[in-house]
Enzyme design. Structure first.
Site, mmCIF file in Angstrom:
data_model
loop_
_atom_site.group_PDB
_atom_site.id
_atom_site.type_symbol
_atom_site.label_atom_id
_atom_site.label_comp_id
_atom_site.label_asym_id
_atom_site.label_seq_id
_atom_site.Cartn_x
_atom_site.Cartn_y
_atom_site.Cartn_z
ATOM 1 N N ASP A 8 42.142 47.572 26.678
ATOM 2 C CA ASP A 8 40.832 47.322 26.230
ATOM 3 C C ASP A 8 39.690 47.706 27.382
ATOM 4 O O ASP A 8 40.391 48.280 28.390
ATOM 5 C CB ASP A 8 40.818 45.885 25.904
ATOM 6 C CG ASP A 8 41.200 44.955 27.028
ATOM 7 O OD1 ASP A 8 41.645 45.516 28.003
ATOM 8 O OD2 ASP A 8 40.766 43.578 26.666
ATOM 9 N N SER B 190 35.226 42.465 28.437
ATOM 10 C CA SER B 190 36.634 42.732 27.902
ATOM 11 C C SER B 190 36.440 43.806 26.577
ATOM 12 O O SER B 190 36.060 44.671 26.793
ATOM 13 C CB SER B 190 37.381 41.502 27.513
ATOM 14 O OG SER B 190 38.714 41.764 27.354
ATOM 15 N N ASP C 17 38.419 46.276 30.042
ATOM 16 C CA ASP C 17 38.968 45.636 31.282
ATOM 17 C C ASP C 17 40.429 45.899 31.641
ATOM 18 O O ASP C 17 40.883 45.304 32.869
ATOM 19 C CB ASP C 17 38.343 44.272 31.670
ATOM 20 C CG ASP C 17 38.811 43.277 30.924
ATOM 21 O OD1 ASP C 17 39.650 43.671 29.735
ATOM 22 O OD2 ASP C 17 39.012 42.147 31.122
ATOM 23 N N ASP D 11 43.162 44.227 30.611
ATOM 24 C CA ASP D 11 44.050 43.200 30.692
ATOM 25 C C ASP D 11 44.707 42.886 29.363
ATOM 26 O O ASP D 11 45.723 42.038 29.192
ATOM 27 C CB ASP D 11 43.332 41.923 31.015
ATOM 28 C CG ASP D 11 42.512 41.271 29.940
ATOM 29 O OD1 ASP D 11 42.262 42.148 28.921
ATOM 30 O OD2 ASP D 11 41.799 40.324 30.003
#
Length: 445
Positions: free
Chosen positions: A242, A99, A244, A246
């Site tokens: 960010d 992440s 990834d 999400d």
């Protein structure tokens, strides 16, 4: 030994996430998913970290060794994995990402066949299998029973169509100039295509991943560059994702970073205005500002609190039959379109809100004033139970006496202590935060 943290398994690649560890975890997870297998397929995606190749190959080896067929789709956002796992009728989905963490770290997130993150009891079941030496070594397949792996590169189109379907059909983005910061991460291909195809005038920054520059002074954790670009190009909106994708951070037309609680409030009311809410409840974590609760109450909406983490937001939403919720950090869930936080879905909804408000974003996204809050992430060396620290209880009692709202917890993914304080008196807030910082530095650093 506990393997899972607050958001899957995470650690330094090559230290915690070694090939042997990842293979063992892959076998354990695969054996767990086999219990409810319908299609014998598992989907694997990843972000743009260099170590993703190592982790991916270890997982593929593990899963095929116990008979699973694996579909590899390359760099894609975490919410895309959740969506495609269900859409492609897979038994499970796996996202390789840490992440917002630096590129040296990596992580593994698991999704069930419906695209939901695993519950704690499911993670515990995988941990039990992980430690069962006999079961692991008796599970290898031979001959024709060994699984296969194939790479599919065109599934990005499915996700793009899905994202565009989440945007109101009577609108387009032709009147908006938008800056996108993809953090050199998983959204670097998807985000520009979606916004361009919907008609926006798009400027993209930090969209050249090299395996080592994900989240590096860019994206949702470092939105200052985005703020400058929005002002420079006189854009209507800026969106930072960010690593990834999400999580979303929004910048308005003046270059101001929009607070996550304001975003939750204004989006919740916008959903209500469209009769799009499945209940009068909106879910947020215990970190949310008291002003959010008061604002939603004034709009006849109820705020439900849950533990920190978008997994817990999702579970609380299901419990309360809600279809909207999120965290002030930018994980926002529109469960009609995504089972987990989806920065792209959220960015499209923010764009629609601004268009339909017929106001500039600095006005449309500023519905109420927040109470003063202070949040710090303190780097620490150890994590003893906080209650065991001498003087800790007395500190909390003093904060309560002064009517200072507090939330103090260890990060589930990093060696950090998160301290959040909220009060009506900003000077008192700053003074007490400094006091707490010195206290914990003396005990934990």
């Amino acid at each position: 030994m506990k393997i899972f943290g607050t958001d899957g398994v995470r650690g330094k690649a090559g230290v915690k996430l070694t090939p042997m560890f990842v293979m063992r975890l892959g076998i354990a997870a695969g054996l767990y998913f086999k219990k409810h297998s319908k299609t014998n397929k598992i989907l694997i995606g990843k972000d743009t970290r260099k170590s993703g190749y190592m982790v991916e190959n270890a997982l593929v080896s593990a899963l095929t060794s116990i008979g699973y067929n694996v579909i590899q789709i390359g760099p894609m956002p975490t919410p895309a994995i959740a969506f495609l796992t269900e859409d492609m009728r897979c038994d499970a989905g796996i996202m390789i990402s840490a992440s917002h963490n630096p590129f040296e770290d990596n992580g593994i997130k698991f999704f069930n066949s419906y695209g939901y993150k695993l519950k704690e009891e499911e993670e515990k079941a995988i941990e039990e299998i992980f430690h069962d030496e006999e079961l692991l070594h008796s599970s290898y397949k031979v001959g024709e029973s060994v699984g296969s792996a194939k790479r599919i590169d065109d599934v990005i189109g499915r996700y793009i169509v899905h994202l565009k379907h989440s945007f109101p059909k009577h609108l387009n983005l032709q009147s908006l100039r938008i800056v996108l910061d993809t953090a050199n991460g998983a959204a670097y291909k998807v985000a520009p295509v979606v916004f361009s195809e919907l008609g926006a005038d798009v400027l993209v920054i930090n969209d050249e991943p090299n395996g080592c520059n994900i989240n590096e002074q860019c994206g949702a954790l470092h939105p200052n560059q985005l703020s400058q670009e929005v002002k420079k190009y006189r854009a209507d909106l800026g969106f930072a994702f960010d690593g990834d994708a999400d999580r979303l951070v929004v910048v308005d037309n003046l270059g101001n970073i929009v607070h996550g609680d304001k975003l939750l409030g204004v989006l919740g009311v916008y959903q209500k205005s469209k009769n799009a809410l499945s209940s009068q409840a909106i879910v947020a974590t215990s970190m949310s500002n008291l002003a959010l609760k008061e604002y939603l109450k004034s709009q006849d909406l109820e705020l439900k609190h849950c533990a920190i983490g978008d997994k817990f937001v999702s579970e609380c939403m299901q419990l309360n039959k809600a279809n909207f919720g999120g965290e002030q950090s930018g994980h926002i869930i529109f469960s009609d379109y995504a089972k987990t936080g989806d920065g792209l879905v959220c960015a499209l909804q923010v764009s629609a809100l601004v268009l339909e408000s017929k106001q500039v974003s600095s006005v449309a996204l500023n519905p109420f004033e927040l109470y003063p809050q202070s949040l710090i992430n303190l780097n620490i060396q150890k994590k003893p139970p906080l209650e065991s620290l001498k003087g800790y209880s007395a500190l909390l009692k003093e904060l309560d006496k002064l009517e200072i709202r507090h939330l103090i917890r260890y990060s589930g993914t990093e060696n950090k202590l998160r301290i959040l304080l909220e009060a009506k008196d900003e000077k008192l807030l700053e003074s007490k935060m400094q006091e707490l910082k010195e206290f914990f530095e003396g005990h934990l650093c």
